[in-house]
Design a protein around this motif. Structure first.
Motif, short mmCIF file in Angstrom:
data_model
loop_
_atom_site.label_atom_id
_atom_site.label_comp_id
_atom_site.label_asym_id
_atom_site.label_seq_id
_atom_site.Cartn_x
_atom_site.Cartn_y
_atom_site.Cartn_z
N ASP A 5 38.19 52.67 19.89
CA ASP A 5 38.21 53.83 21.01
C ASP A 5 39.64 53.24 21.97
O ASP A 5 39.82 52.78 22.44
N ILE A 6 39.88 54.99 22.52
CA ILE A 6 40.87 54.84 23.45
C ILE A 6 40.37 55.26 24.83
O ILE A 6 39.34 56.40 24.80
N GLY A 7 40.52 54.78 25.26
CA GLY A 7 40.52 54.66 27.34
C GLY A 7 40.94 56.19 28.00
O GLY A 7 42.19 56.15 27.17
N TYR A 8 40.83 56.67 28.45
CA TYR A 8 40.90 57.98 29.09
C TYR A 8 40.96 57.91 30.50
O TYR A 8 40.18 58.02 30.86
N ASP A 9 42.60 58.94 31.12
CA ASP A 9 42.39 59.05 32.36
C ASP A 9 43.29 59.92 32.43
O ASP A 9 44.33 60.52 31.92
N ALA A 10 42.41 61.24 33.02
CA ALA A 10 42.96 62.76 33.71
C ALA A 10 44.11 62.61 34.37
O ALA A 10 45.23 63.56 33.86
N ASP A 11 44.41 61.43 35.43
CA ASP A 11 45.25 61.80 35.86
C ASP A 11 46.77 61.18 35.21
O ASP A 11 47.82 60.97 36.00
N ALA A 12 46.26 60.12 33.94
CA ALA A 12 47.73 59.82 33.66
C ALA A 12 48.52 60.77 32.82
O ALA A 12 47.28 61.95 32.10
N ASP A 13 49.50 60.06 32.30
CA ASP A 13 50.77 61.22 31.42
C ASP A 13 50.46 60.90 30.01
O ASP A 13 49.74 58.79 29.79
N SER A 14 50.29 61.59 29.25
CA SER A 14 49.92 60.68 28.03
C SER A 14 51.39 61.14 27.15
O SER A 14 52.34 62.03 27.54
N GLU A 15 51.66 60.53 26.15
CA GLU A 15 52.92 59.98 25.22
C GLU A 15 52.76 60.86 24.16
O GLU A 15 51.68 60.73 23.29
N TYR A 16 54.18 61.59 24.52
CA TYR A 16 53.65 62.64 22.91
C TYR A 16 55.30 62.75 21.88
O TYR A 16 56.22 61.91 22.63
N GLU A 17 54.66 62.43 20.65
CA GLU A 17 56.00 62.08 19.36
C GLU A 17 56.86 63.34 18.82
O GLU A 17 55.35 64.50 18.21
N CYS A 18 57.98 63.61 18.71
CA CYS A 18 57.89 64.66 17.42
C CYS A 18 58.02 64.34 16.76
O CYS A 18 59.00 62.72 16.28
N LEU A 19 57.12 64.53 14.85
CA LEU A 19 57.02 63.92 13.92
C LEU A 19 58.73 63.95 13.26
O LEU A 19 58.61 63.81 11.84
N HIS A 20 59.16 65.12 13.29
CA HIS A 20 60.87 65.52 13.04
C HIS A 20 61.71 64.43 13.31
O HIS A 20 62.65 63.85 12.38
N CYS A 21 62.25 64.91 14.54
CA CYS A 21 63.44 63.91 14.65
C CYS A 21 63.28 62.28 15.71
O CYS A 21 63.65 61.50 15.95
N GLY A 22 61.77 62.51 15.82
CA GLY A 22 61.43 60.90 16.62
C GLY A 22 61.40 60.64 18.15
O GLY A 22 61.02 59.50 18.73
N GLU A 23 61.55 61.71 18.73
CA GLU A 23 61.83 62.12 20.05
C GLU A 23 60.64 61.81 20.92
O GLU A 23 59.16 61.83 20.24
#
Length: 49
Positions: A5-23
């Motif tokens: 299970d992944i905790g969820y906090d609607a006010d927290a930022d999420s991390e997003y990753e580019c699968l092509h360049c790794g950004e």
């Protein structure tokens, strides 16, 4: 909560990753595409499966 299970906090930022360049960016909503290469970003909390 189990280890899968992944905790969820609607006010927290999420991390997003580019699968092509790794950004990696931290945003409060899905950024859509990578600012470096234009490829779609994915939420790092989501498994590949």
């Amino acid at each position: 909560m189990s280890h899968r299970d992944i905790g969820y906090d609607a006010d927290a930022d999420s991390e997003y990753e580019c699968l092509h360049c790794g950004e990696i960016v931290s945003e409060d909503s899905h950024p859509g595409t990578c600012s470096d290469c234009g490829t779609a970003m994915r939420n790092r909390q989501m498994p590949y499966e």
